[in-house]
Design an enzyme around this catalytic site. Structure first.
Site, PDB file in Angstrom:
ATOM      1  CG  ASP A  16      -1.957  -1.129   1.204  1.00 19.77           C
ATOM      2  OD1 ASP A  16      -1.841  -2.025   0.345  1.00 19.77           O
ATOM      3  OD2 ASP A  16      -2.854  -1.138   2.069  1.00 19.77           O
ATOM      4  CG  ASP A  26      -6.591  -0.065   1.149  1.00 15.60           C
ATOM      5  OD1 ASP A  26      -6.994  -1.237   1.284  1.00 15.60           O
ATOM      6  OD2 ASP A  26      -6.883   0.856   1.956  1.00 15.60           O
ATOM      7  CG  HIS A  60     -11.200   1.044   0.278  1.00 14.98           C
ATOM      8  ND1 HIS A  60     -11.308  -0.280   0.645  1.00 14.98           N
ATOM      9  CD2 HIS A  60     -10.265   1.578   1.109  1.00 14.98           C
ATOM     10  CE1 HIS A  60     -10.477  -0.531   1.647  1.00 14.98           C
ATOM     11  NE2 HIS A  60      -9.825   0.578   1.948  1.00 14.98           N
ATOM     12  CG  HIS A  92      -8.444   5.102   3.082  1.00 10.47           C
ATOM     13  ND1 HIS A  92      -9.422   4.854   4.020  1.00 10.47           N
ATOM     14  CD2 HIS A  92      -7.877   3.901   2.808  1.00 10.47           C
ATOM     15  CE1 HIS A  92      -9.438   3.566   4.308  1.00 10.47           C
ATOM     16  NE2 HIS A  92      -8.521   2.956   3.573  1.00 10.47           N
ATOM     17  CE  LYS A 124      -3.937  -4.027   1.514  1.00 10.18           C
ATOM     18  NZ  LYS A 124      -4.817  -3.147   2.289  1.00 10.18           N
ATOM     19  CB  CYS A 153      -1.983  -2.954   5.276  1.00 10.71           C
ATOM     20  SG  CYS A 153      -3.674  -2.283   5.289  1.00 10.71           S
TER      21      CYS A 153
HETATM   22 ZN    ZN Z   1      -8.337   0.884   3.375  1.00 10.65          ZN
END
Ligand code: ZN
Ligand code: NAG
Ligand code: NAG
Length: 297
Positions: free
Chosen positions: A28, A70, A72, A137, A166, A211
């Site tokens: 990340d 990451d 989202h 984020h 992820k 993470c």
């Molecule tokens: Zn996150």
């Protein structure tokens, strides 16, 4: 001919780390977690030159470099903005049914689109997962501004690198690059490592207390030898970072600095290493050569 084979074996030895097949995991290192990012980790940018140097100095030792990202939904369940009455960094209990679907409940409003009604399910089938709420984020497809999910432009990347996303399911978070936080589903990471016969992972990136920690733990639980490089990582908060380091140490994850890794990786000029395939090949060729010479005399 034998000399040639022996040299080849010695060179092949430089591809292994103490007889292991190693992968570098870069967790990340994205704009959202870096200074000016919406979930900036203090001094997060300081990991970048350390990681770049690691992969440059030991490019022969890592047979694979994996970057996690990451990724989202704009209305991801881990965002405080989706939980009326809750602030960032507060903790809520999320309930999931046996299929890993998020249930409506106290902290998940009935209009949240990624939750289902679990009121008719027996409580024994439900699983509660504690979720820390974060500022918005690392939003998928966002390439500028605080919530950008882009990798840092300062991070060295190569065409051969593998990117593992992820946290892309809207109703469940994923700190680990292997499994989501409920342990319901896994990413492709374990399969990719197995495909490349990796048995040792060197873990770096952000954040050390989330993470990096959960990725290291899952890698260890999956049977990999894990080296977590503490100066190639930074934590969100001192308390949770301390606790994560303590836990990793206790379960047998090796905590090292980048300088320790330099010592752990073999010097290419020293040739093959005990324990590696090429070492045994080297020994076998030596034996054949000796037998040949003895036979000739
Ligand atoms: Zn996150
Ligand atoms: C979450 O559950 C724990 C007990 O498992 C409880 O102590 C805590 O208050 C709950 N949190 C919320 C926000 O409901
Ligand atoms: C945004 O990301 C999703 C998930 O990776 C992808 O399916 C979609 O095509 C993307 N949308 C745009 C506009 O790039």
């Amino acid at each position: 001919m034998l000399v040639l084979l022996t040299i080849t074996a010695a060179l092949a030895g430089t591809q292994t780390v103490r007889g292991h097949q190693a992968a570098l995991l870069i967790i990340d290192v994205q704009d959202c977690f870096l200074p000016r990012g919406s979930l900036a980790v203090s001094d997060g940018d300081q990991v970048i030159p350390v990681i770049n140097k690691l992969r440059e100095d030991f490019k022969d030792a890592f047979s694979l470099v994996v970057l996690s990202q990451d990724w989202h939904c704009p209305d991801h369940v881990s965002f405080a903005s989706q939980h009326p009455g809750f602030n960032p960094y507060s903790v809520v209990n999320l309930t999931y049914n046996a299929d890993g679907a998020l249930c409506h409940g106290a902290s998940v409003p009935s209009n949240f689109p990624y939750a289902v009604d679990c009121s008719n399910q027996p409580g024994s089938k439900l699983r509660v997962v504690q979720q820390t709420l974060w500022p918005d984020h690392c939003i998928r497809n966002v390439t500028s501004g605080g919530t950008s999910a882009e990798f840092s432009p300062l991070l060295t990347m190569k065409d051969s690198d593998v990117v593992v996303r992820k946290g892309y399911l809207c109703g469940v978070d994923s700190y680990s690059a292997f499994f989501d936080n409920g342990g319901f589903r896994q990413t492709e990471l374990n399969g990719i490592l197995k495909e490349h016969n990796i048995d040792l992972v060197v873990v770096t990136g952000l954040a050390l207390d989330y993470c990096v920690y959960y990725t290291s733990k899952d890698a260890h639980a999956l049977g990999y030898k894990v080296l977590t490089v503490t100066d190639a990582a930074r934590g969100v908060a001192p308390g949770s970072t301390e606790a994560a380091l303590e836990d990793m140490k206790n379960i047998g994850i090796e905590l090292i600095t980048a300088a320790d890794l330099e010592g752990a990786l073999q010097d290419p000029s020293k040739g093959a290493n005990p324990g590696s395939f090429s070492f045994y090949l080297f020994v076998a060729l030596g034996a054949v050569l000796t037998a040949f010479l003895v036979f000739k005399s």
